[in-house]
Design a protein around this motif. Structure first.
Motif, PDB file in Angstrom:
ATOM      1  N   TYR A 120      24.134  71.656 -77.402  1.00  0.00           N
ATOM      2  CA  TYR A 120      23.327  72.462 -76.750  1.00  0.00           C
ATOM      3  C   TYR A 120      23.626  72.364 -75.317  1.00  0.00           C
ATOM      4  O   TYR A 120      23.100  72.954 -74.183  1.00  0.00           O
ATOM      5  N   ARG A 121      24.607  71.187 -74.996  1.00  0.00           N
ATOM      6  CA  ARG A 121      24.937  70.986 -73.232  1.00  0.00           C
ATOM      7  C   ARG A 121      26.144  71.864 -73.142  1.00  0.00           C
ATOM      8  O   ARG A 121      26.045  72.296 -71.749  1.00  0.00           O
ATOM      9  N   ILE A 122      26.883  71.972 -73.998  1.00  0.00           N
ATOM     10  CA  ILE A 122      28.287  73.081 -73.509  1.00  0.00           C
ATOM     11  C   ILE A 122      28.589  74.290 -74.388  1.00  0.00           C
ATOM     12  O   ILE A 122      28.443  75.251 -73.908  1.00  0.00           O
ATOM     13  N   LEU A 123      28.360  74.276 -75.574  1.00  0.00           N
ATOM     14  CA  LEU A 123      28.486  75.209 -76.302  1.00  0.00           C
ATOM     15  C   LEU A 123      27.817  76.615 -76.437  1.00  0.00           C
ATOM     16  O   LEU A 123      28.073  77.633 -76.213  1.00  0.00           O
ATOM     17  N   ASP A 124      26.557  76.232 -76.473  1.00  0.00           N
ATOM     18  CA  ASP A 124      25.306  77.245 -75.934  1.00  0.00           C
ATOM     19  C   ASP A 124      25.730  78.144 -74.840  1.00  0.00           C
ATOM     20  O   ASP A 124      25.815  79.149 -74.795  1.00  0.00           O
ATOM     21  N   THR A 125      26.099  77.390 -73.562  1.00  0.00           N
ATOM     22  CA  THR A 125      26.317  77.812 -72.445  1.00  0.00           C
ATOM     23  C   THR A 125      27.496  78.614 -72.495  1.00  0.00           C
ATOM     24  O   THR A 125      27.790  79.671 -71.812  1.00  0.00           O
ATOM     25  N   LEU A 126      28.679  78.130 -73.086  1.00  0.00           N
ATOM     26  CA  LEU A 126      30.035  78.813 -73.243  1.00  0.00           C
ATOM     27  C   LEU A 126      29.790  79.960 -73.912  1.00  0.00           C
ATOM     28  O   LEU A 126      30.464  81.254 -73.448  1.00  0.00           O
ATOM     29  N   ARG A 127      28.944  80.348 -74.820  1.00  0.00           N
ATOM     30  CA  ARG A 127      28.770  81.322 -75.654  1.00  0.00           C
ATOM     31  C   ARG A 127      28.159  82.566 -74.775  1.00  0.00           C
ATOM     32  O   ARG A 127      28.015  83.516 -74.959  1.00  0.00           O
ATOM     33  N   LEU A 128      27.492  82.195 -73.703  1.00  0.00           N
ATOM     34  CA  LEU A 128      26.755  83.152 -72.757  1.00  0.00           C
ATOM     35  C   LEU A 128      27.477  83.305 -71.528  1.00  0.00           C
ATOM     36  O   LEU A 128      27.373  84.439 -70.910  1.00  0.00           O
ATOM     37  N   GLY A 129      28.766  82.782 -71.307  1.00  0.00           N
ATOM     38  CA  GLY A 129      29.556  82.975 -70.340  1.00  0.00           C
ATOM     39  C   GLY A 129      30.903  82.152 -70.107  1.00  0.00           C
ATOM     40  O   GLY A 129      30.612  80.894 -70.011  1.00  0.00           O
ATOM     41  N   ALA A 130      32.175  82.550 -70.892  1.00  0.00           N
ATOM     42  CA  ALA A 130      33.127  81.710 -70.921  1.00  0.00           C
ATOM     43  C   ALA A 130      33.911  81.403 -69.683  1.00  0.00           C
ATOM     44  O   ALA A 130      34.329  82.277 -68.966  1.00  0.00           O
ATOM     45  N   THR A 131      33.666  80.016 -69.361  1.00  0.00           N
ATOM     46  CA  THR A 131      34.395  79.692 -67.926  1.00  0.00           C
ATOM     47  C   THR A 131      35.056  78.707 -68.280  1.00  0.00           C
ATOM     48  O   THR A 131      35.166  77.844 -69.035  1.00  0.00           O
ATOM     49  N   PRO A 132      36.356  78.547 -67.080  1.00  0.00           N
ATOM     50  CA  PRO A 132      37.210  77.419 -67.213  1.00  0.00           C
ATOM     51  C   PRO A 132      36.652  76.007 -67.529  1.00  0.00           C
ATOM     52  O   PRO A 132      37.044  75.337 -68.226  1.00  0.00           O
ATOM     53  N   VAL A 133      35.578  75.700 -66.557  1.00  0.00           N
ATOM     54  CA  VAL A 133      35.206  74.208 -66.647  1.00  0.00           C
ATOM     55  C   VAL A 133      34.564  73.932 -67.962  1.00  0.00           C
ATOM     56  O   VAL A 133      34.774  72.894 -68.357  1.00  0.00           O
ATOM     57  N   LEU A 134      33.846  74.901 -68.343  1.00  0.00           N
ATOM     58  CA  LEU A 134      33.037  74.623 -69.937  1.00  0.00           C
ATOM     59  C   LEU A 134      34.049  74.295 -70.863  1.00  0.00           C
ATOM     60  O   LEU A 134      34.097  73.786 -71.892  1.00  0.00           O
ATOM     61  N   ILE A 135      35.317  75.405 -70.938  1.00  0.00           N
ATOM     62  CA  ILE A 135      36.236  75.319 -71.696  1.00  0.00           C
ATOM     63  C   ILE A 135      36.713  73.933 -71.697  1.00  0.00           C
ATOM     64  O   ILE A 135      37.152  73.302 -72.802  1.00  0.00           O
ATOM     65  N   SER A 136      37.246  73.499 -70.637  1.00  0.00           N
ATOM     66  CA  SER A 136      37.755  72.192 -70.413  1.00  0.00           C
ATOM     67  C   SER A 136      37.017  70.928 -70.740  1.00  0.00           C
ATOM     68  O   SER A 136      37.368  70.031 -71.237  1.00  0.00           O
ATOM     69  N   ALA A 137      35.607  71.105 -70.618  1.00  0.00           N
ATOM     70  CA  ALA A 137      34.913  70.146 -71.006  1.00  0.00           C
ATOM     71  C   ALA A 137      34.923  69.806 -72.824  1.00  0.00           C
ATOM     72  O   ALA A 137      34.837  68.816 -73.350  1.00  0.00           O
ATOM     73  N   VAL A 138      35.084  71.072 -73.487  1.00  0.00           N
ATOM     74  CA  VAL A 138      35.566  70.872 -74.830  1.00  0.00           C
ATOM     75  C   VAL A 138      36.600  70.194 -75.150  1.00  0.00           C
ATOM     76  O   VAL A 138      36.825  69.573 -75.963  1.00  0.00           O
TER      77      VAL A 138
END
Ligand code: CS2
Length: 399
Positions: free
Chosen positions: A328-346
């Motif tokens: 809920y903190r990263i993946l849900d957001t990532l599915r709505l807008g794939a961005t470099p920092v969210l990817i690097s968080a995973v």
């Protein structure tokens, strides 16, 4: 006299719900319930259940709203009796305390839930609420105070699924499960804080606090000051969970990898600060249109809260339970807008799992064994993504 039965007397509950309840005044009693450890109960019982709340930059408050604390290990009857006369049953049992699978459904194979379903002494929040509602004859508000989108809806559904599996009949017209957004950064207590407050049960927290609750109570509630009662909690939840908690999880794994121990250290690193801010803004861009204008100011306010050196908020505390937090903190957001920092968080979480496992350390996570197996497998990253239900994001994250 109004009565609250609260499950989970950890530091967050004692810095948030119980602080608000102390400020509300009025004639409310709080009966605490701990499902696992007896440490907090024994410590508070030794000092009449009162404790010091050290509010950074403000001072020390004495909180004395808890009447007693019951332990599940000491028998379920006293707990069910207290619940039967409660107006509010609230909980801070963390994400894993809901025993949900990757799809948000109650995991009937989960050992705690499975044991509760066999009639063994109850050990889960879900089991206690279901059995309480099955014998209830008066209205009650079930108030989740845990980080999760739609926490009230998720709790209601889990109780429904438990009741079905246990063949319990419930009059749902008696119960309300408001969704709520809760916020107050509350680190683990250190010896320094205990000394400063001269209280072994002291709790440190920041001055900021926020609580937004869906306005659908089944009965009375304390006159909690500064709480927002709203029709739709969702925009508030998403703002906090995606921006604050998303940035926290990123800083935890990326910061630990760079040798930092505390949030204030990691956020003072120029590159991590830039990345954390862009994560907040990227997450902000996924929020409902009508609150978009709040995003820049909220992000700046989060940086100020993260900068708080006095708070000494450990990154390894935030790194706990990543398998429950990342969806809920990263993946849900990532599915709505794939961005470099969210990817690097995973990626930072995956590296953390692999590095800790390589050091022979067991993660503080309900899926610790699965994580170790995945980390030791031939395709560690792909297996780790499967564990958190992120196979769909593998092309993006593993490229
Ligand atoms: C933190 C949260 O430990 C963590 O995962 O991100 O406890 C955070 O401090 C709170 O949600 C703030 O309200």
């Amino acid at each position: 006299m109004g009565q609250i039965v609260h499950f989970g007397l950890g530091n967050f509950a004692r810095a948030h719900l119980l602080d608000y309840t102390a400020d509300a005044g009025g004639d409310w009693q709080v009966i605490g319930v701990n499902l696992r450890s007896r440490t907090t109960r024994d410590g508070l019982a030794a000092q009449d259940y009162a404790y010091a709340l050290k509010v950074q930059g403000v001072g020390v408050k004495q909180i004395a709203v808890i009447n007693t604390i019951l332990l599940a290990s000491e028998g379920q009857q006293p707990i069910l009796q207290a619940m039967a006369t409660a107006d509010i049953i609230s909980a801070t049992v963390t994400e894993k305390g809901y025993h949900l699978d990757q799809n948000g459904q109650l995991d009937l194979q989960d050992p705690v839930i499975a044991a509760d379903l066999t009639g063994l002494p109850l050990r889960s929040l879900i089991g206690f609420i279901a059995h309480d509602l099955a014998q209830r004859d008066r209205p009650v508000t079930i108030l989740s105070c845990d980080n999760r989108p739609g926490n009230g809806d998720a709790l209601r559904q889990a109780v429904q699924q438990f009741a079905q599996a246990a063949h319990l009949t419930i009059d749902w017209s008696l119960a309300r499960f408001p969704n709520a957004m809760v916020d107050r950064i509350t680190p683990a207590t250190t010896d320094l804080i205990r000394q400063e407050c001269n209280d072994p049960m002291a709790v440190p927290t920041e001055a900021f606090r926020e609580w937004v609750i869906e306005d659908c109570f089944a009965g009375p509630r304390p006159d909690w000051p500064d709480v927002q009662f709203v029709q739709d909690v969702r925009p508030h939840e998403l703002r906090k969970l995606r921006m604050l908690n998303g940035a926290h999880s990123f800083l935890a794994y990326a910061g630990l990898a760079q040798g930092y121990d505390f949030v204030h250290e990691a956020i003072s690193d120029p590159q991590l600060r830039r990345q954390a801010l862009s994560l907040m803004m990227e997450a902000g861009a996924t929020l409902p249109q009508d609150i978009q204008d709040q995003v820049p100011a909220y992000a700046q306010a989060l940086l100020v809260r993260f900068d708080n050196t006095e708070l000494a908020h450990r990154l390894d505390q935030i790194a706990m339970d990543g398998s429950q937090k990342l969806p809920y903190r990263i993946l849900d957001t990532l599915r709505l807008g794939a961005t470099p920092v969210l990817i690097s968080a995973v990626r930072a979480w995956m590296s953390y799992c692999i590095a800790q496992t390589a050091l022979g350390k067991k993660l503080n996570d309900p899926l610790a064994e699965d994580i170790a197996r995945a980390a030791n497998s031939a395709q560690p990253e792909r297996k780790l993504l499967q564990l958190i239900g992120a196979e769909d994001l593998a092309p993006l994250i593993l490229e």
